[in-house]
Write a protein that holds these residues in place. Structure first.
Motif, PDB file in Angstrom:
ATOM      1  N   ASN A  32     -57.084 -91.025  -6.365  1.00 32.81           N
ATOM      2  CA  ASN A  32     -56.924 -89.597  -6.619  1.00 32.81           C
ATOM      3  C   ASN A  32     -55.562 -89.118  -6.142  1.00 32.81           C
ATOM      4  OD1 ASN A  32     -57.720 -86.989  -7.426  1.00 32.81           O
ATOM      5  ND2 ASN A  32     -58.301 -86.462  -5.349  1.00 32.81           N
ATOM      6  N   PRO A  33     -54.696 -88.638  -7.011  1.00 31.95           N
ATOM      7  CA  PRO A  33     -54.832 -88.558  -8.455  1.00 31.95           C
ATOM      8  C   PRO A  33     -54.263 -89.808  -9.139  1.00 31.95           C
ATOM      9  CG  PRO A  33     -52.849 -87.433  -7.788  1.00 31.95           C
ATOM     10  CD  PRO A  33     -53.475 -87.983  -6.531  1.00 31.95           C
ATOM     11  N   MET A  34     -54.272 -89.756 -10.456  1.00 33.84           N
ATOM     12  CA  MET A  34     -53.689 -90.806 -11.284  1.00 33.84           C
ATOM     13  C   MET A  34     -52.857 -90.108 -12.348  1.00 33.84           C
ATOM     14  SD  MET A  34     -55.968 -94.037 -12.526  1.00 33.84           S
ATOM     15  CE  MET A  34     -55.210 -95.615 -12.878  1.00 33.84           C
ATOM     16  N   GLY A  35     -51.712 -90.697 -12.700  1.00 32.13           N
ATOM     17  CA  GLY A  35     -50.864 -89.985 -13.641  1.00 32.13           C
ATOM     18  C   GLY A  35     -49.840 -90.859 -14.320  1.00 32.13           C
ATOM     19  N   GLU A  46     -39.580 -88.514 -14.198  1.00 34.88           N
ATOM     20  CA  GLU A  46     -40.232 -87.212 -14.170  1.00 34.88           C
ATOM     21  C   GLU A  46     -41.727 -87.339 -14.433  1.00 34.88           C
ATOM     22  OE1 GLU A  46     -38.867 -84.638 -17.306  1.00 34.88           O
ATOM     23  OE2 GLU A  46     -39.376 -86.066 -18.887  1.00 34.88           O
ATOM     24  N   LEU A  47     -42.483 -86.418 -13.865  1.00 33.98           N
ATOM     25  CA  LEU A  47     -43.915 -86.372 -14.095  1.00 33.98           C
ATOM     26  C   LEU A  47     -44.185 -85.919 -15.525  1.00 33.98           C
ATOM     27  CD1 LEU A  47     -46.883 -86.419 -13.050  1.00 33.98           C
ATOM     28  CD2 LEU A  47     -46.561 -84.007 -12.497  1.00 33.98           C
ATOM     29  N   VAL A  48     -45.064 -86.646 -16.199  1.00 34.40           N
ATOM     30  CA  VAL A  48     -45.501 -86.265 -17.545  1.00 34.40           C
ATOM     31  C   VAL A  48     -46.853 -85.568 -17.468  1.00 34.40           C
ATOM     32  CG1 VAL A  48     -46.130 -87.102 -19.831  1.00 34.40           C
ATOM     33  CG2 VAL A  48     -44.231 -88.172 -18.586  1.00 34.40           C
ATOM     34  N   ALA A  49     -47.808 -86.207 -16.817  1.00 35.06           N
ATOM     35  CA  ALA A  49     -49.153 -85.648 -16.716  1.00 35.06           C
ATOM     36  C   ALA A  49     -49.892 -86.334 -15.585  1.00 35.06           C
ATOM     37  CB  ALA A  49     -49.916 -85.816 -18.022  1.00 35.06           C
ATOM     38  N   ALA A  50     -50.829 -85.617 -14.985  1.00 33.05           N
ATOM     39  CA  ALA A  50     -51.638 -86.185 -13.910  1.00 33.05           C
ATOM     40  C   ALA A  50     -53.050 -85.637 -14.002  1.00 33.05           C
ATOM     41  CB  ALA A  50     -51.026 -85.872 -12.548  1.00 33.05           C
ATOM     42  N   ILE A  51     -53.988 -86.406 -13.454  1.00 33.65           N
ATOM     43  CA  ILE A  51     -55.386 -85.997 -13.459  1.00 33.65           C
ATOM     44  C   ILE A  51     -55.998 -86.334 -12.108  1.00 33.65           C
ATOM     45  CG2 ILE A  51     -56.144 -88.195 -14.489  1.00 33.65           C
ATOM     46  CD1 ILE A  51     -58.266 -86.514 -16.038  1.00 33.65           C
ATOM     47  N   ASP A  56     -59.162 -82.115 -12.880  1.00 28.76           N
ATOM     48  CA  ASP A  56     -58.052 -81.176 -13.057  1.00 28.76           C
ATOM     49  C   ASP A  56     -56.837 -81.916 -13.597  1.00 28.76           C
ATOM     50  OD1 ASP A  56     -58.979 -79.522  -9.989  1.00 28.76           O
ATOM     51  OD2 ASP A  56     -59.508 -79.007 -12.054  1.00 28.76           O
ATOM     52  N   THR A  57     -56.123 -81.268 -14.512  1.00 33.71           N
ATOM     53  CA  THR A  57     -54.963 -81.893 -15.128  1.00 33.71           C
ATOM     54  C   THR A  57     -53.713 -81.035 -14.938  1.00 33.71           C
ATOM     55  OG1 THR A  57     -55.475 -80.858 -17.255  1.00 33.71           O
ATOM     56  CG2 THR A  57     -56.334 -83.090 -16.873  1.00 33.71           C
ATOM     57  N   ASN A  58     -52.589 -81.709 -15.008  1.00 37.84           N
ATOM     58  CA  ASN A  58     -51.290 -81.057 -14.866  1.00 37.84           C
ATOM     59  C   ASN A  58     -50.333 -81.715 -15.842  1.00 37.84           C
ATOM     60  OD1 ASN A  58     -49.226 -79.435 -13.725  1.00 37.84           O
ATOM     61  ND2 ASN A  58     -48.603 -81.125 -12.400  1.00 37.84           N
ATOM     62  N   TYR A  59     -49.560 -80.906 -16.573  1.00 32.34           N
ATOM     63  CA  TYR A  59     -48.655 -81.432 -17.584  1.00 32.34           C
ATOM     64  C   TYR A  59     -47.244 -80.865 -17.402  1.00 32.34           C
ATOM     65  CZ  TYR A  59     -52.841 -82.786 -20.200  1.00 32.34           C
ATOM     66  OH  TYR A  59     -54.027 -83.353 -20.588  1.00 32.34           O
ATOM     67  N   ASP A  61     -44.050 -79.135 -18.883  1.00 38.19           N
ATOM     68  CA  ASP A  61     -43.960 -78.129 -19.940  1.00 38.19           C
ATOM     69  C   ASP A  61     -43.568 -78.739 -21.273  1.00 38.19           C
ATOM     70  OD1 ASP A  61     -42.605 -75.469 -17.810  1.00 38.19           O
ATOM     71  OD2 ASP A  61     -44.666 -76.120 -18.188  1.00 38.19           O
ATOM     72  N   SER A  62     -42.754 -79.777 -21.232  1.00 38.30           N
ATOM     73  CA  SER A  62     -42.231 -80.373 -22.462  1.00 38.30           C
ATOM     74  C   SER A  62     -43.292 -81.106 -23.273  1.00 38.30           C
ATOM     75  CB  SER A  62     -41.092 -81.346 -22.132  1.00 38.30           C
ATOM     76  OG  SER A  62     -41.549 -82.364 -21.268  1.00 38.30           O
ATOM     77  N   VAL A  63     -44.439 -81.396 -22.665  1.00 40.38           N
ATOM     78  CA  VAL A  63     -45.477 -82.144 -23.385  1.00 40.38           C
ATOM     79  C   VAL A  63     -46.765 -81.354 -23.576  1.00 40.38           C
ATOM     80  CG1 VAL A  63     -44.509 -84.287 -22.472  1.00 40.38           C
ATOM     81  CG2 VAL A  63     -46.551 -83.298 -21.397  1.00 40.38           C
ATOM     82  N   LYS A  64     -46.827 -80.164 -23.024  1.00 36.61           N
ATOM     83  CA  LYS A  64     -48.049 -79.360 -23.152  1.00 36.61           C
ATOM     84  C   LYS A  64     -48.373 -79.110 -24.619  1.00 36.61           C
ATOM     85  CE  LYS A  64     -47.942 -76.894 -18.738  1.00 36.61           C
ATOM     86  NZ  LYS A  64     -47.713 -75.603 -18.058  1.00 36.61           N
ATOM     87  N   GLY A  65     -49.639 -79.299 -24.966  1.00 33.01           N
ATOM     88  CA  GLY A  65     -50.075 -79.103 -26.342  1.00 33.01           C
ATOM     89  C   GLY A  65     -49.897 -80.322 -27.222  1.00 33.01           C
ATOM     90  N   ARG A  66     -49.177 -81.328 -26.732  1.00 35.44           N
ATOM     91  CA  ARG A  66     -48.958 -82.550 -27.528  1.00 35.44           C
ATOM     92  C   ARG A  66     -49.587 -83.776 -26.859  1.00 35.44           C
ATOM     93  NH1 ARG A  66     -43.962 -84.518 -28.140  1.00 35.44           N
ATOM     94  NH2 ARG A  66     -43.157 -83.650 -26.172  1.00 35.44           N
TER      95      ARG A  66
END
Length: 120
Positions: A32-35, A46-51, A56-59, A61-66
């Motif tokens: 916890n967590p993994m990303g 740079e961070l792309v996404a984490a869970i 809970d997730t975090n993205y 800005d450049s990849v949100k919605g994709r």
């Protein structure tokens, strides 16, 4: 000993999709967590996404919605579904996990990286 093994990278045309997977193995008590992070030539990682284990997730800005990050119920495998890929998504993608082991507490581990190239 903990290992993170990534798969799923490759060459895709702009607008296409790829799915990355990362499987953790070893003497793991919890994760916890993994990303996912990425590093393009000449740029910092740079961070792309984490869970988190709670979902809970975090993205970035450049990849949100994709991009969509998900994990299995055991939280030892994480996925990154990448849609509507752009040339600027080209990078080496690295899996990262904060792992608590049975023998040596909590440490951050990295996978070996998988190349994603978006080009026509």
């Amino acid at each position: 000993q903990v290992q993170l093994v990534e798969s799923g990278g490759g060459l895709v045309q702009p607008g296409g999709s790829l799915r990355l997977s990362c499987a953790a193995s070893g003497s793991i008590f919890s994760i916890n967590p993994m990303g996912w992070y990425r590093q393009a030539p000449g740029k910092e990682r740079e961070l792309v996404a984490a869970i988190t284990s709670g979902g809970d997730t975090n993205y970035a800005d450049s990849v949100k919605g994709r991009f969509t990050i998900s994990s299995n119920s055991a939280m030892n495998t994480v996925y990154l579904q990448m849609n509507s890929l752009k040339p600027e998504d080209t990078a080496v993608y690295y899996c990262n996990a904060d792992v608590t082991t049975y023998y040596s507490g909590t440490s951050s581990y990295w996978g070996q990286g998988t190349q994603v190239t978006v080009s026509s």
